[in-house]
Design an enzyme around this catalytic site. Structure first.
Site, short mmCIF file in Angstrom:
data_model
loop_
_atom_site.label_atom_id
_atom_site.label_comp_id
_atom_site.label_asym_id
_atom_site.label_seq_id
_atom_site.Cartn_x
_atom_site.Cartn_y
_atom_site.Cartn_z
N SER A 166 22.96 55.79 124.19
CA SER A 166 21.93 56.39 123.79
C SER A 166 20.70 56.99 125.13
CB SER A 166 20.77 55.99 122.58
OG SER A 166 19.56 56.68 122.39
N TYR A 179 17.23 48.04 119.91
CA TYR A 179 18.19 48.99 120.25
C TYR A 179 18.21 49.33 121.54
CZ TYR A 179 19.88 53.54 118.79
OH TYR A 179 21.00 54.83 118.71
P1 NAD Z 1 24.92 56.75 110.71
O1 NAD Z 1 23.68 55.43 110.15
O2 NAD Z 1 24.52 57.98 110.17
O3 NAD Z 1 26.03 56.32 111.50
C1 NAD Z 1 26.26 54.87 111.22
C2 NAD Z 1 27.94 54.97 110.37
O4 NAD Z 1 28.53 53.06 110.98
C3 NAD Z 1 27.46 54.07 109.03
O5 NAD Z 1 28.36 54.70 108.08
C4 NAD Z 1 28.19 52.49 108.94
O6 NAD Z 1 28.39 52.24 107.43
C5 NAD Z 1 28.64 52.79 110.08
N1 NAD Z 1 28.70 50.94 109.84
C6 NAD Z 1 27.31 50.41 110.20
N2 NAD Z 1 28.15 49.14 110.51
C7 NAD Z 1 29.35 48.73 110.66
C8 NAD Z 1 29.65 47.93 111.02
N3 NAD Z 1 29.26 46.57 111.56
N4 NAD Z 1 30.82 47.75 111.47
C9 NAD Z 1 31.10 49.36 110.84
N5 NAD Z 1 30.99 50.04 110.65
C10 NAD Z 1 29.11 50.13 110.68
O7 NAD Z 1 23.72 56.85 112.03
P2 NAD Z 1 25.00 57.59 113.14
O8 NAD Z 1 23.46 58.35 113.35
O9 NAD Z 1 25.68 58.76 112.68
O10 NAD Z 1 25.02 56.98 114.35
C11 NAD Z 1 25.79 56.85 115.00
C12 NAD Z 1 25.69 56.38 116.51
O11 NAD Z 1 25.23 57.21 117.90
C13 NAD Z 1 25.12 55.12 116.64
O12 NAD Z 1 25.78 54.37 117.30
C14 NAD Z 1 23.94 55.96 117.14
O13 NAD Z 1 22.48 54.40 117.45
C15 NAD Z 1 24.18 56.32 118.08
N6 NAD Z 1 22.82 57.43 118.22
C16 NAD Z 1 22.00 58.27 117.15
C17 NAD Z 1 21.71 59.35 117.20
C18 NAD Z 1 21.05 59.82 116.48
O14 NAD Z 1 19.76 60.94 116.46
N7 NAD Z 1 21.04 60.08 115.13
C19 NAD Z 1 20.85 59.45 118.51
C20 NAD Z 1 21.48 58.46 119.81
C21 NAD Z 1 22.20 57.79 119.44
#
Ligand code: NAD
Length: 283
Positions: A166, A179
């Site tokens: 991130s 985080y």
């Molecule tokens: P999200 O919460 O929509 O998706 C995360 C998924 O991971 C969910 O489907 C959840 O069920 C699954 N999950 C949670 N714990 C788990 C576990 N122990 N084992 C297996 N699966 C598990 O989040 P997102 O926004 O799609 O983010 C995805 C990735 O991108 C993450 O690593 C997040 O930190 C990163 N990220 C997101 C953003 C953003 O703006 N959304 C920005 C930077 C980084």
């Protein structure tokens, strides 16, 4: 001139957190590029739903339940994948995220504010278990699947691991020490593993998304009339491109890193996709 087109046909791409907001974009894009996609998620229903959508669209995918924090669960998932597809070429470690348990209410410590409102959750009130949960989900949740899948990936040609860091790994955001630390660990581990696997022919890279607007968070970032909230305006002021990103804008980087035709000499990179946020000092 040779036609330039992402081509992952014949490859098997396993995406952890594949049932999530960004994970589902990644899965669909990998499938569109021809990969056999394994949508892995803690929530089996969510994984199956995305796999069904891909298949309905003419792609190849299966949903598999997997907890990235549980080695036995990952080994069970790997056995299923090996049965169906015979192994994994592309591992995208997408599971991760923040949690209120690792988040303070305040941006800056204000002794008087805490005295006036003892309920205010400051950095000093954060529960070590909450901090550990967020660190584990992001760091261990990236390391353990790499351990379980990575060894066999070294036996395959052009195998690659893509992590999701991130922009807060470069400079931490206020309120979210766990985080930010977790993602800094993901970036560091990306470089470590890239080096470790370099002679075994497995490339390891990461993307570092910035602020994105999705259906899930648009109410937090935008007022009803579409204008920015106060926090959003701060983000925009710190983003040279003066806008939020769209999840679609991550796809090019994912396919580039996945497809050895284009990134065969790229390893150990953490690629920011953030409208220049990481590069801007604010002055
Ligand atoms: P999200 O919460 O929509 O998706 C995360 C998924 O991971 C969910 O489907 C959840 O069920 C699954 N999950 C949670 N714990 C788990 C576990 N122990 N084992 C297996 N699966 C598990 O989040 P997102 O926004 O799609 O983010 C995805 C990735 O991108 C993450 O690593 C997040 O930190 C990163 N990220 C997101 C953003 C953003 O703006 N959304 C920005 C930077 C980084």
């Amino acid at each position: 001139m040779k036609e330039h087109k992402f081509d992952l046909s014949g490859k098997v791409a396993a995406v952890t957190g594949g049932g999530g907001v960004l994970g589902s974009y990644f899965c669909k894009a990998l499938a569109e590029a021809g990969a056999n996609v394994v949508v892995m998620d803690l929530q089996e229903e969510a994984a199956n739903k995305i796999a069904e959508e891909i298949v309905a669209d003419g792609g190849k995918a299966i949903g598999v339940a997997a907890n990235v924090l549980d080695v036995d669960s990952l080994k069970t998932a790997k056995a299923k994948i090996d049965d169906v597809y015979g192994g994994v070429d592309i591992l995208l470690n997408g599971a991760g995220g923040n949690n209120p348990k690792g988040t303070s209410d305040d941006e800056f410590y204000d002794k008087e504010a805490k005295k006036a409102n003892p309920e205010l959750k400051t950095f000093f009130d954060l529960d070590p278990k909450g901090i550990g949960f967020v660190m584990d989900l992001n760091f261990l949740g990236t390391l353990l699947p790499s351990q379980v899948f990575g060894k066999d990936m070294a036996e395959r040609k052009d195998a690659t691991i893509i992590n999701v860091s991130s922009m807060n790994a470069f400079t931490p955001l206020t309120k979210i020490p766990a985080y930010s630390g977790g993602k800094a660990a993901v970036s560091n581990f990306t470089e470590w593993l890239a080096t470790y696997m370099s002679k075994a022919g497995v490339r390891v890279n990461a993307i570092a998304p910035g602020f994105l607007v999705t259906k899930q968070n648009e109410k937090l970032l935008l007022n009803e009339d579409g204008s920015y909230t106060a926090r959003s305006q701060k983000i925009i002021n710190a983003t040279p491109m003066e806008r939020f990103g769209d999840p679609e804008e991550l796809i090019g980087a994912v396919l580039f890193l996945a497809d050895a035709q284009y990134s065969s000499f790229v390893s150990g990179v953490v690629l920011p996709i953030d409208g220049g946020f990481h590069a801007y000092s604010g002055v």
